[in-house]
Design an enzyme around this catalytic site. Structure first.
Site: not given
Length: 353
Positions: A27, A109, A150, A182, A209, A212
């Protein structure tokens, strides 16, 4: 004039160079052109009630993160049907192909809506788009799919995503792994660990991830001990960026490749500048990494641009850039035979340096 010419030559070289993209959210990768096509599709379906839904494209050239992320609200409105998902996926794949990408791992997702009856239907639509685009328009491009968990959603959603991933992974489709992403400030990571461990057990690859935001040392340690295939961002892993020495020693031992997204980090303000990017520290220690775009549409970038920025700010030569791209093949989630095939393709371009 000579500098401008050299710059243009470098950009042309980078675009022609075959490249690997391993951290691209579907997206977030929609171009302005694709957004407009999806708006037109949605408007037509709604009998021209464009103003009522406020289907306007926010600025994609802004360095204001709040402006950039307004696009996600728009994307949610215009990707709510199989037709829209199919169009979006095809366009994203073609964009990467036209930028010289020859191996792509997309992550998304699974979702459902009034027009997308099930999450399975969503995934099947994305896979169909991958198959058709690679066969019809992007011959020679290999595209794989990571299904995203997520962390801000309930663990039950992770369980459902894993079931879908397992179903298609066993069927030898384009689904090869799981992405954990997420809001890094939300969700208890311990709730997701059993699902991630199970994914590894059945052969799915993990892209996580990690780090962060500052702190969260226990979470970082848990995620590192999972020994995922790759780590996304890793902004605060290094002790000089506030990371835990204990976790850093574990990271050095494991040598899990980092997915580095320069423009995304600078615009998101998780790093202050390209010069101050944590990649500079990892490059000093010859740590494995791959350049990626993250959300090329949201941040108005391309993989070629990320390579250009690396050349500009870290003094990488053409030979360095070729090696960076070539070495990225080792970090893909496909079998060794595909890595070998890709390396043979890359070697044909080595004389460009």
């Amino acid at each position: 004039m000579e500098i401008d010419l050299a710059d243009k030559q470098l950009q042309a070289f980078i675009k022609e160079l075959p490249k690997i993209e391993l951290h691209a959210h579907l997206n977030g990768s929609l171009s302005r052109n694709t957004l407009q096509k999806l708006i037109d599709l949605k408007t037509k379906k709604l009998n021209n009630v464009k103003q009522e839904l406020n289907l306007e494209i926010p600025s994609l050239s802004s360095n204001d993160l709040s402006e950039c992320f307004k696009v996600f609200g728009l994307i949610h409105k215009i990707t709510d049907s199989p037709e829209a998902i199919y169009m979006a996926t095809c366009d994203v794949i073609e964009d990467f192909y036209n930028d010289g990408v020859r191996y792509l791992e997309l992550r998304t997702t699974p979702k459902e809506s009034d027009l997308i009856a099930t999450q399975d239907m969503y995934v099947e639509t994305v896979m169909k788009a991958i198959e058709d685009t690679c066969f019809e328009k992007c011959k020679g491009l290999s595209v794989k799919l990571l299904l995203s968990v997520d962390r801000k959603r309930p663990p039950s959603c992770a369980q459902q995503t894993l079931k879908i991933a397992e179903k298609y992974f066993i069927g030898l489709s384009s689904v090869i792994g799981i992405d954990l992403s997420g809001n890094p400030n939300s969700g208890d990571i311990s709730c997701f660990l059993p699902y991630l461990e199970y994914a590894k057990k059945i052969g799915l690859k993990l892209a996580i991830h990690i780090s962060e935001v500052p702190g969260n040392f226990e979470e970082v340690e848990c995620l590192l001990k999972l020994e995922p295939g790759r780590l996304g961002h890793g902004t605060y892993l290094h002790p000089k960026k506030g990371g835990s020495t204990k976790n850093f020693e574990l990271l050095k031992q494991l040598k899990i490749p980092l997915e580095c997204c320069l423009t995304s980090n600078v615009i998101s303000k998780t790093v202050s500048s390209y010069e101050d990017h944590h990649l500079t520290l990892f490059r000093e220690m010859n740590y494995p990494y791959v350049l990626c775009t993250d959300d090329k549409g949201i941040f108005n970038t391309s993989l070629s641009n990320e390579y250009y920025l690396a050349s500009k700010y870290y003094s990488l030569t053409k030979h360095d850039l070729f090696n960076l791209s070539y070495e990225s093949i080792d970090y893909i989630f496909s079998p060794e035979r595909e890595k070998k095939d890709l390396k043979n393709i890359w070697k044909k371009y080595e004389n460009l340096c």
